[in-house]
Design an enzyme around this catalytic site. Structure first.
Site, PDB file in Angstrom:
ATOM      1  CB  SER A  90      53.493  35.579  40.485  1.00 53.94           C
ATOM      2  OG  SER A  90      52.403  35.870  39.778  1.00 53.94           O
ATOM      3  CG  ASP A  91      48.475  34.509  44.946  1.00 53.24           C
ATOM      4  OD1 ASP A  91      47.748  34.471  43.954  1.00 53.24           O
ATOM      5  OD2 ASP A  91      48.292  34.603  45.935  1.00 53.24           O
ATOM      6  CD1 TRP A  92      45.241  38.914  40.151  1.00 49.32           C
ATOM      7  CD2 TRP A  92      44.274  37.014  39.410  1.00 49.32           C
ATOM      8  NE1 TRP A  92      44.259  39.175  39.318  1.00 49.32           N
ATOM      9  CE2 TRP A  92      43.570  37.878  38.772  1.00 49.32           C
ATOM     10  CE3 TRP A  92      44.080  35.698  39.135  1.00 49.32           C
ATOM     11  CZ2 TRP A  92      42.773  37.795  37.697  1.00 49.32           C
ATOM     12  CZ3 TRP A  92      43.049  35.479  38.196  1.00 49.32           C
ATOM     13  CH2 TRP A  92      42.361  36.808  37.502  1.00 49.32           C
TER      14      TRP A  92
END
Ligand code: NOJ
Length: 779
Positions: free
Chosen positions: A305-307
């Site tokens: 996932s992105d942050w």
């Protein structure tokens, strides 16, 4: 310790020997065959090992593999903080799969040890970091480097970044960013390859190949990450993290091809994105991740996932809480949770409640383990931990030399009236002026990994090093670009810049220097942190007092070359009225000043071409050359057409444009056939002559236009390019093949196919070339 761990793994392998492998190698297509040769596809042996480890794992250990923590301990509090202690405990229990932002062999070894010496199964961590355009040796920011249109050097710079990062213990970079962006307001445009799908695809694959090499287990390579899947570059109004509205055809024809190509090239990982697309957050997008990427494309790596993007589905209004967000994300195909702390708390209860099947968890874990096996981490978790290697490989003289070469090839000559450039080394005096003239930090650009603060060669240093003592070099800063809001070098990633400079006291001194000198090199543009993540702007002009400085200098000396440093297209309309020459130098990296001097004095003839359109003004954004014709293409003199009343539809400096110190002429455009079938092919040839007096390089570009389609088609689309070296007076013939791969698109049938009909073909040195011919495709 290692032996004990190996014993476990071997035992598991013995137990499960003979188990069915995933059968992923069944596909016979040629891309996959090539990948097999490069060992980028998993082997039956690896699959057996993966299954054997999986069979030993508890649910907690499985979920742990899907958890990634930030390791920048100072960002999460001191070592006595609760969060720090919590992470250490989780590492010891073997309930963490990956760490990001842990720097140096020593720290990486220390962290890996926590797992190896305490956890039950001793599954090694994979260490990730944003190695975007170099690790410590900095190359141009990706947008700038893309202006080289030179796939070989782009691959080489990624390979060097990988070599330095792996020597520092890292296994994985969150690059390349494959987001197409047509909007100069989006600060993150600096991190990609610009506005065009074909160019971004070629460059993306070159970067993946550079990072990963031929073998992920090679000590010099790291896993790459195709990001951000998908649509992140299309945030409304160029505002970062903003909602994305693109239609299905735009998504397939413009946004997805670079990702598909990266998957085909064997990229080990993908990262999803912060944005939603037509109402569905990318992180929870099942159609994109599970159905397309892992299904139709048959890709076998893992998606991170992105942050915090799993947790952010709550703010999107798409999930009620983190547990709900986790359920959506895992079902959609997001395998690893970067810093949301969602999976670690939710996946186990979700499985126990029957809301998420264990098969889904197993699939995600299997993907993570597979990449770890491919990297060789199971054979030796400390494989990349060698201080000696770190000391010799990182920031080596050899790497700096290559960085200079890449930097000079990324420079674009935008304007050069009366051949003011290249400068003669017999000049008596030069004034180097501007807030960026002796800036040793901004050329490093944003996303600079471990580059040392103030370590770039400034323009002033580069010019001084290039000239003899007979030339007087005056220097004046003139004005400040920004008012520092934090101690320079510290946390600049997080804090906004303040452009409200009011100090004019340096302008008179700059004017004096300009008066005395034969020529002025004026370094203006953007600070390193003005572009990059979270750096959207509604104004793409020159901030602060830079224009005032330019206007004051121009009154006393007309011989000005603007040395433009920036990470995004800027509004150059006013400056270009005032100066005869503009050199687009982006943020060129560690060797910036030397590379610029190479071009300024003609030791290197500039060969870069813009990977993105520069507008007349910000009101044209989003702006791109491959626009649609509309039902009412612009027409002069009549109001009721698709045009602006105060600006043209076209760019100020178009995509593909860039000058040289020589000139190139194109002749004899020839097609070997004027009619082909949908599966046929034809050859285009054209003669290019260096019609000037010096040797040079030209990027020959091929565009097509599909005149009528089942969906409306762009007025031009790049479909090929070749970078040539031509001696003064030399002519070369360049050939391109046009076939179904060139002509196909995602049609109204929701398939990639070639539609019969008439096509125009254009060849030249920019997207505005008018040299054209035509051919017909029949059934
Ligand atoms: C957020 C960014 O969007 C992403 O590209 C990056 O890799 C992560 N942060 C990790 O730093």
């Amino acid at each position: 310790m290692l032996n004990k761990r190996k014993y476990f793994i071997n035992l598991a392998i013995l137990l499960l020997l003979g188990c069915t492998s995933s059968g992923r190698l069944a596909s016979e297509n040629k891309d996959r065959e090539a990948l097999k040769e490069k060992t980028m596809l998993s082997s039956p042996d690896t699959e057996r090992k993966v299954d054997s480890v999986l069979a030993l794992m508890t649910i907690d250990e499985k979920v742990g593999q899907l958890v990634q923590y930030n390791g920048k301990w100072d960002a999460t509090g001191s070592k006595s903080s609760k969060r720090y202690k919590y992470k250490i405990e989780k590492l010891k229990k073997g309930e963490v799969g990956s760490m990001l932002n842990i720097i140096s062999v020593t720290s990486i070894r220390e962290t890996q040890r926590l797992v190896m010496e305490h956890s039950r199964l001793k599954i090694p961590l994979i260490f990730g970091y944003d190695v975007i355009h170099g690790y410590q040796t900095m190359f141009p920011v990706p947008l700038g480097e893309s202006a080289s249109w030179d796939l070989e050097i782009i691959e080489q710079s990624a390979a060097i970044a990988a070599k330095e990062a792996s020597a520092s213990g890292l296994n994985w970079t969150f690059a390349p960013m494959l987001d197409i962006s047509r909007d100069a307001r989006w600060g993150r445009i600096m991190e990609g390859a610009g506005e065009d799908t074909y160019l971004s695809t070629q460059i993306g694959v070159a970067r993946v190949n550079g990072f990963q090499g031929n073998n992920l287990s090679d000590i010099n390579t790291i896993a790459a990450c195709a990001k951000h899947f998908a649509g992140y570059g299309f945030g409304e109004a160029g505002r970062d993290y903003n909602t994305v509205q693109v239609g299905e055809y735009e998504l397939h024809n413009i946004i997805l091809p670079p990702f598909k190509a990266a998957a085909n090239a064997g990229v080990a990982t993908f990262m999803n994105a912060f944005n939603d697309i037509d109402g569905v957050p990318a992180t929870g997008h099942k159609i994109l991740q599970r159905d397309l990427l892992k299904g139709k494309w048959n890709w076998e790596g893992f998606v991170v996932s992105d942050w915090g993007s799993i947790g952010e589905m709550q703010a999107h209004g798409y999930a009620t809480d983190k547990k709900h967000a986790s359920e959506i994300a895992i079902k959609a195909g997001s395998d690893m949770d970067m810093e949301s702390y969602a999976y670690e708390a939710s996946l186990k209860p979700l499985v126990e409640e029957g809301k998420v099947s264990i098969a889904l968890i197993d699939d995600a874990v299997r993907r993570v383990l597979r990449v770890k096996f491919q990297l060789g981490l199971f054979d030796d978790p400390y494989k990349y931990c060698d201080e000696k290697r770190e000391a010799t490989e990182v920031y080596s003289t050899e790497h700096l030399e290559i960085a200079r070469d890449v930097a000079k090839k990324s420079i674009v000559l935008l304007k050069n009236e009366k051949d003011i450039l290249p400068l003669s080394k017999d000049l008596k005096s030069i004034a180097v002026i501007g807030p960026l003239a002796d800036d040793k930090d901004s050329p490093l650009g944003n996303w600079r990994a471990q580059a040392k603060y103030n370590s770039a060669v400034s323009l002033l240093e580069g010019i001084k090093a290039a000239v003899s003592d007979n030339i007087t070099v005056y220097y004046e800063k003139g004005v400040d670009l920004t008012v520092p809001t934090v101690t320079p070098g510290e946390n600049q990633f997080l804090f906004p810049l303040e452009f409200n400079t009011t100090d004019r006291s340096g302008i008179p001194k700059a004017v004096e220097a300009a008066k005395k000198a034969e020529i002025v090199l004026l370094a203006i543009g953007e600070d390193a942190y003005q572009s990059g993540e979270g750096r959207s702007q509604t104004d793409i002009g020159f901030k602060g007092l830079q224009m005032e400085l330019l206007e004051a200098i121009q009154k006393v000396n007309k011989n000005i070359v603007i040395i433009l440093m920036n990470g995004r297209p800027m509004d150059l309309s006013r400056p270009s009225e005032l100066v005869p020459s503009i050199l687009e130098c982006w943020h060129l990296g560690s060797q910036s000043g030397h590379a610029i001097a190479d071009v300024v004095f003609g030791d290197y003839n500039p060969s870069g071409k813009l990977p993105v359109s520069f507008p007349h003004n910000v009101g044209q954004e989003p702006l791109y050359y491959n626009r649609k014709n509309t039902g009412r293409p612009s027409s002069k003199g009549n109001v009721a057409f698709s045009s602006y009343r105060d600006a043209p539809n076209t760019a100020f400096y178009p995509f593909g444009y860039g000058l040289s110190y020589t000139t190139f002429t194109y002749n004899n455009l020839n097609l070997d056939k004027t009619e082909i079938t949908v599966n046929g092919s034809l050859e285009v040839s054209v003669d290019i002559t260096n019609s000037g007096n010096v040797d040079g390089e030209e990027v020959v570009q091929l565009y097509i236009r599909d005149l009528v389609g089942s969906i409306t088609r762009p007025i031009k689309e790049l479909k090929g390019f070749k970078k040539l070296k031509l001696k003064a007076g030399e002519t070369q013939t360049v050939k391109f093949t046009i076939d179904s791969e060139t002509l196909q698109f995602y049609t109204a049938n929701k398939k990639w196919e070639v539609e019969p009909g008439q096509f125009n073909i254009f060849v030249g040195g920019s997207s505005e070339t008018e040299l054209q011919d035509t051919f017909v495709v029949i059934k």
